[in-house]
Each structure stands twice: as C-alpha cells, then as structure tokens.
Design a protein around this motif. Sequence first.
Motif, mmCIF file in Angstrom:
data_model
loop_
_atom_site.group_PDB
_atom_site.id
_atom_site.type_symbol
_atom_site.label_atom_id
_atom_site.label_comp_id
_atom_site.label_asym_id
_atom_site.label_seq_id
_atom_site.Cartn_x
_atom_site.Cartn_y
_atom_site.Cartn_z
ATOM 1 N N LEU A 180 0.879 -1.167 0.000
ATOM 2 C CA LEU A 180 0.000 0.000 0.000
ATOM 3 C C LEU A 180 0.913 1.211 0.000
ATOM 4 C CD1 LEU A 180 -2.943 1.189 0.370
ATOM 5 C CD2 LEU A 180 -2.444 1.223 2.832
ATOM 6 N N TRP A 181 0.622 2.195 -0.861
ATOM 7 C CA TRP A 181 1.519 3.355 -0.939
ATOM 8 C C TRP A 181 0.754 4.646 -1.193
ATOM 9 C CZ3 TRP A 181 1.163 -0.469 -4.654
ATOM 10 C CH2 TRP A 181 0.737 -0.089 -5.935
ATOM 11 N N LYS A 182 1.398 5.752 -0.823
ATOM 12 C CA LYS A 182 0.833 7.063 -1.109
ATOM 13 C C LYS A 182 0.784 7.272 -2.612
ATOM 14 C CE LYS A 182 2.223 9.531 3.112
ATOM 15 N NZ LYS A 182 3.033 10.647 3.653
ATOM 16 N N ARG A 183 -0.288 7.859 -3.058
ATOM 17 C CA ARG A 183 -0.496 8.062 -4.486
ATOM 18 C C ARG A 183 0.699 8.744 -5.154
ATOM 19 N NH1 ARG A 183 -5.343 8.741 -7.251
ATOM 20 N NH2 ARG A 183 -5.074 9.643 -9.324
ATOM 21 N N SER A 184 1.283 9.727 -4.458
ATOM 22 C CA SER A 184 2.372 10.509 -5.039
ATOM 23 C C SER A 184 3.580 9.643 -5.392
ATOM 24 C CB SER A 184 2.808 11.610 -4.070
ATOM 25 O OG SER A 184 3.193 11.060 -2.827
ATOM 26 N N LEU A 185 3.709 8.510 -4.738
ATOM 27 C CA LEU A 185 4.864 7.640 -4.956
ATOM 28 C C LEU A 185 4.867 7.045 -6.364
ATOM 29 C CD1 LEU A 185 7.172 6.959 -2.984
ATOM 30 C CD2 LEU A 185 6.054 4.778 -2.537
ATOM 31 N N SER A 186 3.687 6.840 -6.926
ATOM 32 C CA SER A 186 3.624 6.239 -8.266
ATOM 33 C C SER A 186 3.179 7.231 -9.335
ATOM 34 C CB SER A 186 2.681 5.025 -8.261
ATOM 35 O OG SER A 186 1.379 5.382 -7.842
ATOM 36 N N ASP A 187 3.168 8.530 -9.015
ATOM 37 C CA ASP A 187 2.830 9.535 -10.025
ATOM 38 C C ASP A 187 3.759 9.406 -11.230
ATOM 39 O OD1 ASP A 187 0.725 10.614 -8.684
ATOM 40 O OD2 ASP A 187 1.780 12.389 -7.948
ATOM 41 N N GLY A 188 3.160 9.284 -12.412
ATOM 42 C CA GLY A 188 3.941 9.175 -13.629
ATOM 43 C C GLY A 188 4.493 7.795 -13.917
ATOM 44 N N LEU A 189 4.298 6.855 -12.999
ATOM 45 C CA LEU A 189 4.818 5.503 -13.170
ATOM 46 C C LEU A 189 3.736 4.609 -13.787
ATOM 47 C CD1 LEU A 189 7.267 3.712 -12.625
ATOM 48 C CD2 LEU A 189 6.393 3.305 -10.318
ATOM 49 N N ARG A 190 4.112 3.844 -14.800
ATOM 50 C CA ARG A 190 3.176 2.953 -15.477
ATOM 51 C C ARG A 190 3.807 1.577 -15.681
ATOM 52 N NH1 ARG A 190 0.523 6.311 -13.838
ATOM 53 N NH2 ARG A 190 -0.905 7.737 -14.895
ATOM 54 N N PHE A 191 2.954 0.589 -15.885
ATOM 55 C CA PHE A 191 3.416 -0.771 -16.147
ATOM 56 C C PHE A 191 3.777 -0.906 -17.629
ATOM 57 C CE2 PHE A 191 0.738 -1.152 -12.409
ATOM 58 C CZ PHE A 191 1.426 -2.044 -11.602
ATOM 59 N N PRO A 192 4.892 -1.569 -17.926
ATOM 60 C CA PRO A 192 5.271 -1.776 -19.330
ATOM 61 C C PRO A 192 4.540 -2.966 -19.925
ATOM 62 C CG PRO A 192 6.912 -2.769 -17.932
ATOM 63 C CD PRO A 192 5.891 -2.141 -17.001
ATOM 64 N N LYS A 193 4.572 -3.076 -21.252
ATOM 65 C CA LYS A 193 3.970 -4.216 -21.931
ATOM 66 C C LYS A 193 4.899 -5.408 -21.788
ATOM 67 C CE LYS A 193 1.957 -5.697 -26.328
ATOM 68 N NZ LYS A 193 1.698 -5.333 -27.744
ATOM 69 N N SER A 194 4.635 -6.222 -20.777
ATOM 70 C CA SER A 194 5.500 -7.365 -20.474
ATOM 71 C C SER A 194 4.727 -8.346 -19.621
ATOM 72 C CB SER A 194 6.757 -6.903 -19.730
ATOM 73 O OG SER A 194 7.471 -7.995 -19.198
ATOM 74 N N LEU A 195 5.060 -9.614 -19.744
ATOM 75 C CA LEU A 195 4.435 -10.621 -18.883
ATOM 76 C C LEU A 195 4.827 -10.408 -17.429
ATOM 77 C CD1 LEU A 195 2.726 -13.279 -18.941
ATOM 78 C CD2 LEU A 195 4.896 -14.509 -19.027
ATOM 79 N N TYR A 196 5.995 -9.792 -17.208
ATOM 80 C CA TYR A 196 6.510 -9.566 -15.860
ATOM 81 C C TYR A 196 6.533 -8.068 -15.554
ATOM 82 C CZ TYR A 196 7.914 -14.400 -16.493
ATOM 83 O OH TYR A 196 7.903 -15.757 -16.734
ATOM 84 N N GLU A 197 5.384 -7.444 -15.763
ATOM 85 C CA GLU A 197 5.295 -5.981 -15.616
ATOM 86 C C GLU A 197 5.561 -5.508 -14.193
ATOM 87 O OE1 GLU A 197 1.094 -7.480 -14.877
ATOM 88 O OE2 GLU A 197 2.690 -7.943 -16.283
ATOM 89 N N ASP A 198 5.305 -6.361 -13.200
ATOM 90 C CA ASP A 198 5.564 -6.000 -11.798
ATOM 91 C C ASP A 198 7.038 -5.710 -11.550
ATOM 92 O OD1 ASP A 198 2.942 -6.263 -11.154
ATOM 93 O OD2 ASP A 198 3.167 -8.010 -9.879
ATOM 94 N N MET A 199 7.921 -6.427 -12.257
ATOM 95 C CA MET A 199 9.354 -6.262 -12.039
ATOM 96 C C MET A 199 9.792 -4.831 -12.320
ATOM 97 S SD MET A 199 10.923 -9.812 -13.614
ATOM 98 C CE MET A 199 12.609 -9.308 -13.294
ATOM 99 N N TYR A 200 9.261 -4.270 -13.384
ATOM 100 C CA TYR A 200 9.583 -2.893 -13.763
ATOM 101 C C TYR A 200 9.002 -1.904 -12.754
ATOM 102 C CZ TYR A 200 9.642 1.352 -16.684
ATOM 103 O OH TYR A 200 9.836 2.630 -17.164
ATOM 104 N N PHE A 201 7.751 -2.103 -12.400
ATOM 105 C CA PHE A 201 7.017 -1.157 -11.565
ATOM 106 C C PHE A 201 7.530 -1.148 -10.129
ATOM 107 C CE2 PHE A 201 3.490 0.392 -9.023
ATOM 108 C CZ PHE A 201 2.920 1.387 -9.803
ATOM 109 N N THR A 202 7.667 -2.330 -9.536
ATOM 110 C CA THR A 202 7.977 -2.423 -8.106
ATOM 111 C C THR A 202 9.343 -1.854 -7.774
ATOM 112 O OG1 THR A 202 6.527 -4.339 -7.824
ATOM 113 C CG2 THR A 202 8.239 -4.008 -6.170
ATOM 114 N N ILE A 203 10.341 -2.128 -8.579
ATOM 115 C CA ILE A 203 11.684 -1.651 -8.262
ATOM 116 C C ILE A 203 11.733 -0.126 -8.265
ATOM 117 C CG2 ILE A 203 12.624 -1.640 -10.621
ATOM 118 C CD1 ILE A 203 15.202 -2.860 -9.423
ATOM 119 N N ARG A 204 10.949 0.496 -9.129
ATOM 120 C CA ARG A 204 10.885 1.959 -9.178
ATOM 121 C C ARG A 204 10.090 2.528 -8.012
ATOM 122 N NH1 ARG A 204 12.169 0.067 -13.888
ATOM 123 N NH2 ARG A 204 13.297 1.364 -15.410
ATOM 124 N N LEU A 205 9.051 1.809 -7.625
ATOM 125 C CA LEU A 205 8.256 2.222 -6.478
ATOM 126 C C LEU A 205 9.107 2.215 -5.212
ATOM 127 C CD1 LEU A 205 5.163 2.900 -6.044
ATOM 128 C CD2 LEU A 205 4.960 0.579 -5.155
#
Length: 358
Positions: A180-205
Amino acid sequence: MRKLEQYQPEKQKKGKQTGLISVIVTVYNIREYLPKAVDSILSSTYQNLEVLLIDDGSTDGSERICDEYAKKDGRVRVVHQRNGGAYSARNTGLLEAKGDYLTFVDGDDWIEPQMYETLLAAMMEQDADLAVCRYRKIYENRRVDLSTPMAAVFEGQELLAKYLEEDEAWLIQTAVWNKLWKRSLSDGLRFPKSLYEDMYFTIRLLAKSKRSVYLDWAMYNYVCSRATSTTNIGLNEKTFNDLIPNFYERSAFLREIGREDLALLQDYFLYKRLLLFYTAVCRSQDPKKKEHKAFLQQKIEAGKDCYAAVYGIPQASSQEYRKMKLFLKSPVLYRAAMRLNDSFLIPIKVAMANRRHR
C-alpha cells in the motif's frame, strides 16, 4: 533499518478513516474466483475504499459479475475495456484511481479483513509512504504461512536493498498486491507491456520511497495452484523474451539512479539464474533446446569481464563463483558437475542432515 519485535498498529475507528484507498482489481475471465476476491475487499475493516474493477474484455461472465457488484455497493466502480493484457488493465486502474493511497488485488486471490486498516495505520504511525506485508501461499492441499509479530522500518532505499537480496525471511516480493503506498509515490509511473510488468514497476516504487514499513504477518492470500497463472508457468519462450530482459533492465535502472552496489547485487542473482536456466534447458525436452542453450551461453559469457566485481559483493557465494568459473572453462564439464551434484552429492547431504536431526 529499525526492527520492531512486537508491533501492532492502533486500530482506526470508522470516523477517523479519512484517507481514501483505491483498490485496483484487474479482471479477465476469472468468474470462478472473482466473488471471493471482491467480497474480501468489501469486508475490509477499513471502509473508506474505492474498489476499481477493470474488466479487460472478459467473455466468461466476469464482466456481468463486476456490474452486479457496482449496483450493490457504491464503493465499487467498473471500467470495461477491450482486452489489452494485465499491464494495460493495471495502467487503466492507475489512471482512474481517485484515492490518496493505492494498492492492487489479483482477482483470483483474497485479503484478510484487517489488511488495509493495519497497513495504513502502520504508515501513519511510522510516517512512511509505503507499507508491505507478508503473504500466505495457498496451494490445493496446504497453506504456507511463516508470519511473526515482527515489523521493521526502512529509511530511503534500505527496503529496495533488502528486496534485492531475495531473502525469504523478508517476503517483500515483486508483486504490487502486498503493498500500500501514497499516491504521489507512483505519479507518472506505469506498467510496461510485459508478462513480468511488476518487475519494472515495483523496483521503481521502492526506489522512490523515503521511508517504508514492513509487517511480517500474512494479510494477503496468494493462490499458487492455478495452472494458468503467469507465476506458475515454467521455463518457456516467455523466460527468454520477457523475464531475462527484465532482469537486465533492472540492473540498468539501478545504475541510472547511481546504485552500482545494488546493480551488482541484482547482477549476482541474474547470473545465478542464467546458470540454473542453462541446466534446466539441457535437461528438458525443449524443441528449441539448441537455440536456448546458445542464447544462455552467450549471455553468461558476455558478462565475464564483470564477474570479479559481481562475485566480490558480501552477499555472493564462493560456491556460485566456482560454478561460474567452471562453466566459463567448459559448459560440458559444468553439466557433468551438475549431474554429479544432483544425483549423488545433494542426496548424501540430505541424508546426513536427517541423521543429525533424529
């Protein structure tokens, strides 16, 4: 990192539940599982929720179940879209969410009633912008739950470092659904077109978090037994087209943000996996065995100039370095050593360990 051995955040009375939590559920042909997931969210002890059901072009009746929930509970909002894949549905959820705090639930899992109340209370008490909890693994005939009453507060990128260590004692996970995170933490962050999209998103979060809190008790129930689940798919084309490139991308990202130490840690686990994948391909009935072996061998040999640094980090195993050196000397010798190890040495070690514990 600051450990809290016996930690229990204060309960939040309904009148003080002022922060809106957006729970994003992506839905695609999961009619059999969806009601349990949604019911668990709506039964949450934290009531100030926005439940976003993103129907990604379902054709099995899941779309109608979504609409029925929206009619029954004003906190539920449904978005129907053409099938675009999990990454597309999740991005739609991020765009549609109105909450002060964001999280996800997979439509075939479910949560414990106190999950969001507890995570948010911990965030507020510790002045954190991100909270993570352990999860319970649900199999067809058993459940795995190693919960403890321990919690920990991490400053800056300490949680990112702990996540990259892949220590099972800290079940941080790549997934977004136990966070669970504050909205501002993921501002501008999106999931890429990939089967493992979490890998990209979570490390940046995790990299953006200024302070985070980890709760070592399971409040999310993760179903491991669905044969069609992405995480239950074995070594196949997706491993080579999506998973391996994602590991390289993560290393590049860590270097971009100036964390060479963490990039080397990520590289260590990358090359460890490449060796495991190579062994698995050699023993498989893969119709593209020759092609995949050549691909992995090229990747492993391409990294040889950095191995002194990679295997020089504190977390690296000298045994893993010996395996890598053997592979670089001769993949044939490496395969023979792995056969010997798996056929004789491991069974002997297991037998000796069992004798010691009698």
